[in-house]
Design an enzyme around this catalytic site. Structure first.
Site, mmCIF file in Angstrom:
data_model
loop_
_atom_site.group_PDB
_atom_site.id
_atom_site.type_symbol
_atom_site.label_atom_id
_atom_site.label_comp_id
_atom_site.label_asym_id
_atom_site.label_seq_id
_atom_site.Cartn_x
_atom_site.Cartn_y
_atom_site.Cartn_z
ATOM 1 N N GLU A 147 0.827 -1.217 0.000
ATOM 2 C CA GLU A 147 0.000 0.000 0.000
ATOM 3 C C GLU A 147 0.861 1.267 0.000
ATOM 4 O O GLU A 147 0.764 2.085 0.905
ATOM 5 C CB GLU A 147 -0.886 0.028 1.251
ATOM 6 C CG GLU A 147 -1.778 -1.170 1.440
ATOM 7 C CD GLU A 147 -2.435 -1.207 2.829
ATOM 8 O OE1 GLU A 147 -1.939 -0.520 3.757
ATOM 9 O OE2 GLU A 147 -3.434 -1.910 2.977
ATOM 10 N N PRO A 148 1.711 1.452 -0.988
ATOM 11 C CA PRO A 148 2.519 2.672 -0.990
ATOM 12 C C PRO A 148 1.692 3.898 -1.358
ATOM 13 O O PRO A 148 0.828 3.830 -2.234
ATOM 14 C CB PRO A 148 3.570 2.393 -2.079
ATOM 15 C CG PRO A 148 2.913 1.424 -2.997
ATOM 16 C CD PRO A 148 1.956 0.609 -2.177
ATOM 17 N N ARG A 193 3.066 7.691 -0.321
ATOM 18 C CA ARG A 193 4.053 8.758 -0.470
ATOM 19 C C ARG A 193 5.060 8.493 -1.589
ATOM 20 O O ARG A 193 5.403 9.384 -2.352
ATOM 21 C CB ARG A 193 4.800 8.901 0.858
ATOM 22 C CG ARG A 193 5.721 10.079 0.954
ATOM 23 C CD ARG A 193 6.532 10.000 2.251
ATOM 24 N NE ARG A 193 5.720 9.741 3.417
ATOM 25 C CZ ARG A 193 5.233 10.677 4.236
ATOM 26 N NH1 ARG A 193 5.508 11.938 4.028
ATOM 27 N NH2 ARG A 193 4.496 10.329 5.267
ATOM 28 N N TYR A 250 4.806 18.356 11.114
ATOM 29 C CA TYR A 250 5.810 17.319 11.386
ATOM 30 C C TYR A 250 7.225 17.890 11.438
ATOM 31 O O TYR A 250 8.190 17.119 11.478
ATOM 32 C CB TYR A 250 5.803 16.247 10.296
ATOM 33 C CG TYR A 250 4.470 15.668 9.926
ATOM 34 C CD1 TYR A 250 3.718 14.931 10.846
ATOM 35 C CD2 TYR A 250 3.960 15.811 8.640
ATOM 36 C CE1 TYR A 250 2.506 14.379 10.489
ATOM 37 C CE2 TYR A 250 2.747 15.259 8.272
ATOM 38 C CZ TYR A 250 2.024 14.548 9.203
ATOM 39 O OH TYR A 250 0.836 14.000 8.844
ATOM 40 N N CYS A 261 -1.631 33.984 10.140
ATOM 41 C CA CYS A 261 -1.328 34.655 11.408
ATOM 42 C C CYS A 261 -0.971 33.668 12.513
ATOM 43 O O CYS A 261 -1.700 33.517 13.501
ATOM 44 C CB CYS A 261 -2.516 35.515 11.803
ATOM 45 S SG CYS A 261 -2.913 36.672 10.509
ATOM 46 N N GLU A 262 0.104 32.934 12.300
ATOM 47 C CA GLU A 262 0.641 32.005 13.295
ATOM 48 C C GLU A 262 2.126 31.889 13.019
ATOM 49 O O GLU A 262 2.520 31.743 11.859
ATOM 50 C CB GLU A 262 0.058 30.594 13.112
ATOM 51 C CG GLU A 262 -1.341 30.438 13.554
ATOM 52 C CD GLU A 262 -1.681 28.978 13.833
ATOM 53 O OE1 GLU A 262 -0.772 28.177 14.123
ATOM 54 O OE2 GLU A 262 -2.869 28.662 13.760
HETATM 55 C C1 LIG Z 1 -0.899 5.956 5.404
HETATM 56 C C2 LIG Z 1 -1.047 4.520 5.104
HETATM 57 C C3 LIG Z 1 -0.386 3.969 3.995
HETATM 58 C C4 LIG Z 1 0.539 4.755 3.106
HETATM 59 O O1 LIG Z 1 1.666 5.227 3.729
HETATM 60 P P1 LIG Z 1 2.801 5.924 2.837
HETATM 61 O O2 LIG Z 1 3.813 6.331 3.826
HETATM 62 O O3 LIG Z 1 2.174 7.084 2.169
HETATM 63 O O4 LIG Z 1 3.301 4.931 1.874
HETATM 64 C C5 LIG Z 1 -0.594 2.632 3.715
HETATM 65 N N1 LIG Z 1 -1.407 1.862 4.483
HETATM 66 C C6 LIG Z 1 -2.056 2.368 5.558
HETATM 67 C C7 LIG Z 1 -2.931 1.482 6.344
HETATM 68 C C8 LIG Z 1 -1.891 3.702 5.910
HETATM 69 O O5 LIG Z 1 -2.526 4.191 6.977
#
Ligand SMILES: *Cc1c(COP(=O)(O)O)cnc(C)c1O
Length: 421
Positions: free
Chosen positions: A275-276, A278, A318, A346-347
């Site tokens: 599940e990539p 980023r 972050y 304004c922060e």
């Molecule tokens: C956020 C998330 C991702 C993706 O994370 P990346 O750092 O964007 O690759 C995949 N699986 C789950 C369950 C997440 O919460």
């Protein structure tokens, strides 16, 4: 690697001058490169060559319909975390059979939506959620395919706000209780256990935590199989980091990550999901902003931009670093300057960078934030009544606005004043 390069001193998005986009849509805006999105998806797909697999793009990193459609048309699955994201995936033409549903707080409405519309699997994160899903699936006469998200208690060595695999985090069930929870799942009606899910965090710049987590998943697979569960699918989550600071970081490559997966769980004969988010969308996007003023403070200079923390919150939230580069390169030999780079909100938290050395800038000139394609536009708000900024997609030598800037009328008309006021 991305497709935002200088040609004759000017920054391009693929074959389009960034300055031309700015002239058309106005700053600030996000711009994404189709070729980069495609390339990153394909790197993951190739990294898992030779194993049955599905790369499920984590939509929360960038869920613009055009981005989803582009990836979906390449064959990507989608990892969704809300009914809204599920609806986006379907609207972009991704079939339910390629959508996995993650998240600790799925509501009954969201479960119903996905069961009726079709779903590859729910990644279940707790016993109460499992009970709810069992009830709803039974009442609909459907078997809900599920994995259970286990928390392997490994330290992802990333920012604390995006670490998810330690026992103190809210995610998943402790791996030590997995047998018990799988036994419960097998006893409940309306559920069809298909595998195991794990996701230990985001922006991991080292493969070791993945290795530890996946070894634990491999052991658990054998244990659960011996208990009589059919474990045919492993969802190994996302989280591979990207080089936000080009000059000094080189995170692992998808290919090495793929080798690690094959080494740790390859012998189990499971279908693999990853599940990539980023790593697919992050370096595929820039945030382009105009310098409003250059202000001299007592001991420093401020570069005041027309983009702010409401447009890109990662630095404020972050402490994240983004490389910030001029859209027109300085003439050779020009002295660099040092700025605190800030937005107009304004922060004091509305600071993108402190004491950043970069080419000297003037009001009216454009800068680009690199690596802004993930967790940028999706986390934007209209704080300070600043309209959401447009998103643009470039492919080759053409570009299209994939989300226009709302007008102030549209913004104001979302509020209503009650008749009794
Ligand atoms: C956020 C998330 C991702 C993706 O994370 P990346 O750092 O964007 O690759 C995949 N699986 C789950 C369950 C997440 O919460």
């Amino acid at each position: 690697m991305d497709h935002f390069l200088y040609r004759s001193g000017e920054l391009y998005a693929e074959d389009v001058r960034v300055a031309d986009i700015a002239a058309t849509v106005g700053a600030p805006f996000y711009v994404y490169s189709a070729a980069t999105l495609k390339r990153h998806y394909e790197l993951f797909d190739q990294a898992l060559d030779g194993t049955e697999h599905l790369v499920c793009y984590a939509m929360k990193s960038n869920s613009n319909l055009a981005v989803i459609k582009l990836l979906g048309d390449l064959g990507a699955g989608m990892d969704v975390v809300s009914g809204g994201e599920y609806r986006r995936a379907i609207a972009a033409g991704v079939p339910g059979s390629r959508i996995v549903f993650s998240g600790i707080g799925k509501t009954r409405e969201e479960m119903t939506l996905a069961l009726k519309g079709g779903i590859r699997q729910f990644n279940v994160e707790s016993e109460p959620e499992m009970q709810a899903l069992s009830e709803i699936a039974s009442s609909l006469g459907i078997d809900a395919p599920i994995t259970i998200r286990v928390n392997p208690d490994v330290d992802a060595k990333t920012h604390e706000k995006i670490a998810t695999g330690k026992s103190e985090n809210k995610f998943g069930i402790p791996i030590s209780r997995a047998r018990e929870v799988y036994a419960l799942a097998a006893s409940l009606p309306g559920l069809n256990v298909v595998g195991i899910d794990v996701h230990i965090g985001s922006q991991l710049v080292n493969l070791e935590p993945f290795e530890l987590a996946y070894q634990k998943v491999a052991e658990l697979t054998e244990v659960l199989r011996a208990d009589g569960h059919e474990i045919k699918r492993l969802d190994l989550g996302g989280g591979l980091g990207i080089p936000y600071e080009r000059s000094n970081s080189a995170p692992p490559l998808p290919l090495d990550y793929g080798d690690l997966i094959k080494r740790t769980v390859g012998h189990l004969g499971c279908e693999i999901e990853i599940e990539p988010g980023r790593l697919i969308s992050g370096n595929a996007g820039l945030l382009v902003s105009e310098v409003i003023y250059v202000k001299s403070g007592e001991d420093r200079e401020f570069l005041i931009l027309d983009a702010a923390m409401n447009d890109l919150i990662r630095p404020a939230m972050y402490g994240a670093h983004h490389d910030i580069v001029p859209v027109v390169e300085p003439a050779p030999g020009e002295e660099p300057a040092k700025y605190d780079i800030v937005g107009p909100v304004c922060e004091s938290g509305d600071t993108f960078a402190k004491e950043r050395v970069m080419p000297s800038m003037k009001a009216g000139e454009l800068v680009a934030f690199r690596s802004a394609g993930a967790y940028g536009a999706v986390m934007a708000s209209e704080y300070n009544s600043r309209p959401l900024i447009p998103e643009v997609l470039v492919q080759g030598d053409h570009f299209g606005v994939i989300r226009p800037r709302p007008t102030f009328d549209e913004m104001l008309n979302r509020d209503t004043i009650p008749s009794w006021l």
